[in-house]
Design a protein around this motif. Structure first.
Motif, PDB file in Angstrom:
ATOM      1  N   UNK A 374      -2.959  -2.080   6.503  1.00 14.60           N
ATOM      2  CA  UNK A 374      -3.221  -3.377   5.926  1.00 14.60           C
ATOM      3  C   UNK A 374      -3.999  -2.980   4.690  1.00 14.60           C
ATOM      4  N   UNK A 375      -3.930  -4.279   3.795  1.00 19.53           N
ATOM      5  CA  UNK A 375      -4.498  -3.984   2.439  1.00 19.53           C
ATOM      6  C   UNK A 375      -5.671  -4.980   1.938  1.00 19.53           C
ATOM      7  N   UNK A 443      13.884  -6.303  -5.624  1.00 20.28           N
ATOM      8  CA  UNK A 443      12.370  -5.751  -5.147  1.00 20.28           C
ATOM      9  C   UNK A 443      11.807  -6.852  -4.130  1.00 20.28           C
ATOM     10  N   UNK A 444      11.085  -6.539  -3.262  1.00 24.55           N
ATOM     11  CA  UNK A 444      10.433  -7.452  -2.383  1.00 24.55           C
ATOM     12  C   UNK A 444       9.110  -6.994  -2.051  1.00 24.55           C
ATOM     13  N   UNK A 445       8.175  -8.034  -1.610  1.00 26.82           N
ATOM     14  CA  UNK A 445       7.091  -7.705  -1.001  1.00 26.82           C
ATOM     15  C   UNK A 445       7.214  -7.018   0.163  1.00 26.82           C
ATOM     16  N   UNK A 446       6.229  -6.229   0.741  1.00 31.39           N
ATOM     17  CA  UNK A 446       6.123  -5.464   1.696  1.00 31.39           C
ATOM     18  C   UNK A 446       5.922  -5.890   3.266  1.00 31.39           C
ATOM     19  N   UNK A 447       5.981  -5.433   4.351  1.00 32.82           N
ATOM     20  CA  UNK A 447       5.893  -5.770   5.610  1.00 32.82           C
ATOM     21  C   UNK A 447       4.275  -5.542   5.846  1.00 32.82           C
ATOM     22  N   UNK A 448       3.267  -6.118   5.236  1.00 31.83           N
ATOM     23  CA  UNK A 448       1.986  -5.757   5.265  1.00 31.83           C
ATOM     24  C   UNK A 448       1.290  -7.016   5.444  1.00 31.83           C
ATOM     25  N   UNK A 449       0.012  -6.924   5.991  1.00 33.58           N
ATOM     26  CA  UNK A 449      -0.864  -8.057   6.068  1.00 33.58           C
ATOM     27  C   UNK A 449      -2.242  -7.722   5.410  1.00 33.58           C
ATOM     28  N   UNK A 450      -2.853  -8.716   4.801  1.00 33.79           N
ATOM     29  CA  UNK A 450      -4.318  -8.463   4.450  1.00 33.79           C
ATOM     30  C   UNK A 450      -5.290  -8.084   5.841  1.00 33.79           C
ATOM     31  N   UNK A 451      -6.096  -7.291   5.524  1.00 37.55           N
ATOM     32  CA  UNK A 451      -6.831  -6.775   6.480  1.00 37.55           C
ATOM     33  C   UNK A 451      -7.568  -7.993   7.294  1.00 37.55           C
ATOM     34  N   UNK A 452      -7.974  -8.627   6.571  1.00 40.20           N
ATOM     35  CA  UNK A 452      -8.812  -9.917   7.125  1.00 40.20           C
ATOM     36  C   UNK A 452      -7.872 -10.763   7.917  1.00 40.20           C
TER      37      UNK A 452
END
Length: 802
Positions: A374-375, A443-452
């Motif tokens: 996560x980020x 381009x696209x945003x990535x398959x990720x979620x915020x750590x919270x």
């Protein structure tokens, strides 16, 4: 036949009436052109915006952008050849094809490319200049002929094609070397042929590319936007010697088409490289030895190996002598060998990069800890290895300029860690992103979620739950009931399972049944009694009695959606990486009655598992097998573990390597156990689509033994997989291939029966059952999987009737 300028305008009018005006444009999502020469309109859709572009009078409209949220249309004088391209959310760029073409139709009257040298290499004079030659044709006298800059044009419809005034005072004008567009003919091997021929060399009509009958295939137009797979026209999307198509004859899967070669020379591709860049298709060095030291066979020779990769079939690929080359889109240069026992091998070519990052499976496990990928904040400090976008597209490497050229390079952003094709946020956007390998999506945003935003998985005993929390209810016979009811149906208090008073018992104790949840005096069903949970009572006159516990409502879940994010290992479970625990919650371990793992499988419904028929060869008796669910460690007894006996076996009746297991009672659906989704009947996953396999199988020394491993690799279209150099027609239409052609990652012994799943939107769909292969992770020998979509009717019918 050439198209005159007036005829071309008329064709545009016909498109607006009879067809789609947007067919004249190349579409790129997420792209925005920085331009001062523009005009802004309000339009309802891109079609209306295209009409504005066609009717533009303030300048020559070469492209336009459209934003659906604002319904804003911006017509532009520039295109990506002439202006800076930026990323922009929700923007779509449409560029006129005619201004992107570097080829000519007929006499080239409508050529609007950027060639600015004559056939002899002399620079062209600007059309507006009067030195060294006073021109007859100028931008003012011929405003509709595209006389901009010093580009080659044909304002007088010369039969020999585009020309220009030269900068040589002794040579007033000369013709330019503009190749013909590949519409009525082809250059090279026809990779860019875009004509309308739709019959094969034997006269068979071609099957439309978007059809799956009579031949199912993975060349899906939506997945290959740069291959121009229109209608049923002959094309060459996969590196064959010339264009081909699937045929409408059920007995003939595919055949080549007869496309004449163009009379003009093919486009120049620049000077060849002496080192390896990308997949090495432009390598022109003189290495002629394979990576194992074997001498290469001459490309013009048919001994010791007969082949079609000849200089005649691939005239633009520099198949000189016996030098290593990449004529057909392999992952790197290769050659046929002079050893009769080894048909072909890759070559070791030095990389053009000064440094080359090698990531091993172990290194990936070190870089990606067993925590959520996560980020934090806007993801500027994200350093994980996710390389997929929100829509499932593979990221383009940051060093690469194909398919999208850009300025976000490792050199320009040295502190942004722009390694390989990992998602990053070098420019302070709202989240990590990447350029995509899809030419139509910049381009696209990535398959990720915020750590919270992530749900933390805590290892704890599994309990029956509903949306409102812990529920005192049972599923099936209640063998997995872990509630706290401690009275029988007649109201008697239960005796503790560890107690021998007032009733002595030797068989049902916490020691004899450690997985049965025999804690305190709670009602349980350790022997699988058909009437449900029971307990010994504290009444000396009643040894035991049943408990009255209500049935649970059917479990609610979304198939294919794990509660914990997958690592989606980008490396070379042989050569893969250890998965995040419980990130593939449909993976099961098929075991003997002695609880020894030997095969995998997939939970597809609470009481049903899909596996391979060959995994059931050791016995025809269901009692010989057990299914372990909710596991990460093969040997460790995870607290999330669920164990089920097998009630019935169902093998596919026509002998396919696919089977169903009915569990003795439904699995408990929770954060650790979730079914995978099944595909729609007869759907075909496209070639090059990235999919994933998981398992506890043989790792061949790559580490991670005893833990669930994963690896990702592309699906390989059956037409390619059945080539002589790969699996030589051994793959059936009801099977699919997947793997890296050069080896390194694969499923292996112990993974049989397990899932091959592919991301679609935000779910994982099981497209394959691990079936067979020639060795494990061997070069040119990808794994073979049963195509699940071919058996949906049988699966649904079996479940409904049993």
């Amino acid at each position: 036949m050439g198209i005159s300028k007036n005829a071309f305008v008329f064709l545009l009018f016909l498109y607006s009436v009879q067809g789609n005006l947007l067919d004249n444009y190349i579409k790129t999502e997420g792209a925005w052109i920085l331009s001062h020469n523009k005009h802004i309109y309000k339009t309802n859709n891109p079609e209306e915006c295209a009409e504005k572009c066609e009717a533009e009078t303030k300048f020559t409209c070469r492209s336009f952008t459209f934003t659906s949220k604002d319904q804003q249309c911006t017509t532009l004088a520039e295109n990506t050849k002439k202006a800076l391209v930026l990323r922009r959310t929700n923007a779509v760029l449409f560029e006129k094809r005619m201004y992107l073409l570097e080829c000519r139709r007929g006499k080239g009257e409508d050529y609007r490319g950027t060639e600015s040298k004559t056939r002899n290499g002399v620079s062209c004079q600007k059309w507006a200049d009067t030195e060294p030659h006073v021109p007859r044709f100028t931008p003012d006298s011929n405003p509709n002929d595209g006389l901009e800059e010093n580009y080659c044009r044909n304002p007088d419809k010369d039969v020999y094609g585009p020309w220009c005034y030269t900068t040589d005072p002794k040579k007033r004008f000369d013709f330019c070397n503009i190749p013909e567009c590949e519409e009525e003919c082809m250059h090279c091997s026809g990779e860019k042929y875009q004509g309308n021929i739709s019959r094969t060399e034997s006269g068979l009509e071609c099957q439309p590319w978007d059809a799956q009958k009579p031949h199912s295939h993975g060349y899906i137009p939506a997945n290959l936007p740069d291959k121009d797979l229109k209608m049923n026209y002959c094309r060459n999307p996969d590196g064959e010697p010339r264009p081909w198509c699937f045929t409408t004859d059920p007995s003939k899967r595919w055949e080549f088409c007869n496309i004449p070669r163009c009379a003009t020379p093919p486009p120049t591709t620049g000077q060849g490289l002496q080192c390896l860049a990308g997949n090495g298709d432009n390598y022109r060095g003189k290495i002629a030895i394979t990576e194992s030291g074997k001498t290469c066979q001459n490309w013009a020779s048919q001994f010791p190996h007969k082949h079609a990769r000849t200089p005649e079939n691939y005239p633009c690929k520099a198949l000189d002598e016996n030098y290593c080359r990449n004529p057909d889109g392999e992952s790197r240069p290769w050659c046929y060998t002079t050893s009769k026992d080894v048909r072909w091998e890759y070559c070791s070519i030095p990389s053009c990069e000064e440094t080359k990052v090698e990531i091993t499976a172990e290194a990936v496990d070190e870089q990606v800890p067993n925590t959520e990928d996560c980020y934090q904040g806007n993801g500027a400090t994200y350093r994980g290895t996710t390389s997929l976008t929100v829509s499932g597209k593979r990221c383009q490497a940051w060093r690469s300029m194909s398919p999208h050229s850009h300025k976000k390079t490792p050199a320009a952003f040295p502190n942004a860690d722009l390694r390989l094709n990992y998602c990053r946020n070098p420019d302070g956007d709202r989240a990590p992103w990447c350029y995509t390998t899809d030419p139509s999506v910049r381009w696209e945003f990535c398959h990720l979620k915020k750590c919270g935003d992530l749900q933390t998985v805590v290892q704890k005993p599994v309990q029956t739950t509903t949306e409102s929390g812990t529920a005192d209810c049972i599923l099936g016979k209640g063998k997995d009931y872990r509630g706290t009811t401690a009275k029988t149906g007649s109201g008697k208090t239960c005796q503790a399972w560890s107690s021998q008073t007032p009733h002595t018992h030797d068989f049902f104790t916490p020691l004899t049944h450690p997985h049965a949840g025999l804690e305190q005096n709670y009602c349980r069903n350790p022997d699988g009694d058909i009437n449900g949970p029971w307990c010994y009572t504290t009444d000396p006159r009643k040894a035991w009695d049943y408990c009255e516990i209500p049935k649970c409502p059917p479990p609610q879940y979304e198939c294919g959606k794990a509660k914990r994010k997958q690592k989606m290992c980008p490396q070379r479970i042989v050569g893969g990486c250890v998965s995040n625990p419980h990130s593939w919650p449909w993976q099961i371990s098929l075991r003997t009655s002695f609880e020894q793992h030997f095969c995998g499988g997939t939970l597809i419904a609470p009481q049903w598992v899909l596996t391979a028929t060959h995994c059931l060869e050791r016995s025809q008796r269901p009692s010989s097998y057990k299914v372990f669910l909710g596991l990460h460690h093969e040997a460790k007894k995870d607290p999330s573990l669920q164990i089920r006996d097998v009630e019935a076996l169902f093998k596919e009746p026509d002998g396919a390597d696919i089977a169903l297991l009915k569990l003795s009672s439904p699995a408990l659906i929770n954060d650790y156990v979730i079914p995978a989704c099944l595909p729609k009947a007869h759907t075909v996953v496209g070639g090059k689509i990235e999919c994933y396999v998981t398992g506890w199988g043989e790792t061949q020394g790559t580490g991670g033994e005893g833990k669930l491993k994963e690896t990702g690799f592309p699906v390989i279209e059956n037409k390619i997989c059945n080539r002589p150099e790969f699996l030589h027609n051994k793959v059936k239409s009801t099977e699919l291939c997947a793997g890296n052609i050069d080896g390194g990652t694969d499923s292996c012994q112990g993974d049989s029966g397990g899932p091959l799943v592919c991301p679609e939107h935000d779910k994982f769909i099981q497209h394959g059952v691990t079936s067979w292969g020639l060795g494990c992770a061997q070069p040119r020998k990808p794994g073979v999987y049963v195509r699940v979509s071919s058996y949906i009717s049988w699966i649904e019918r079996t479940i409904a009737n049993n």
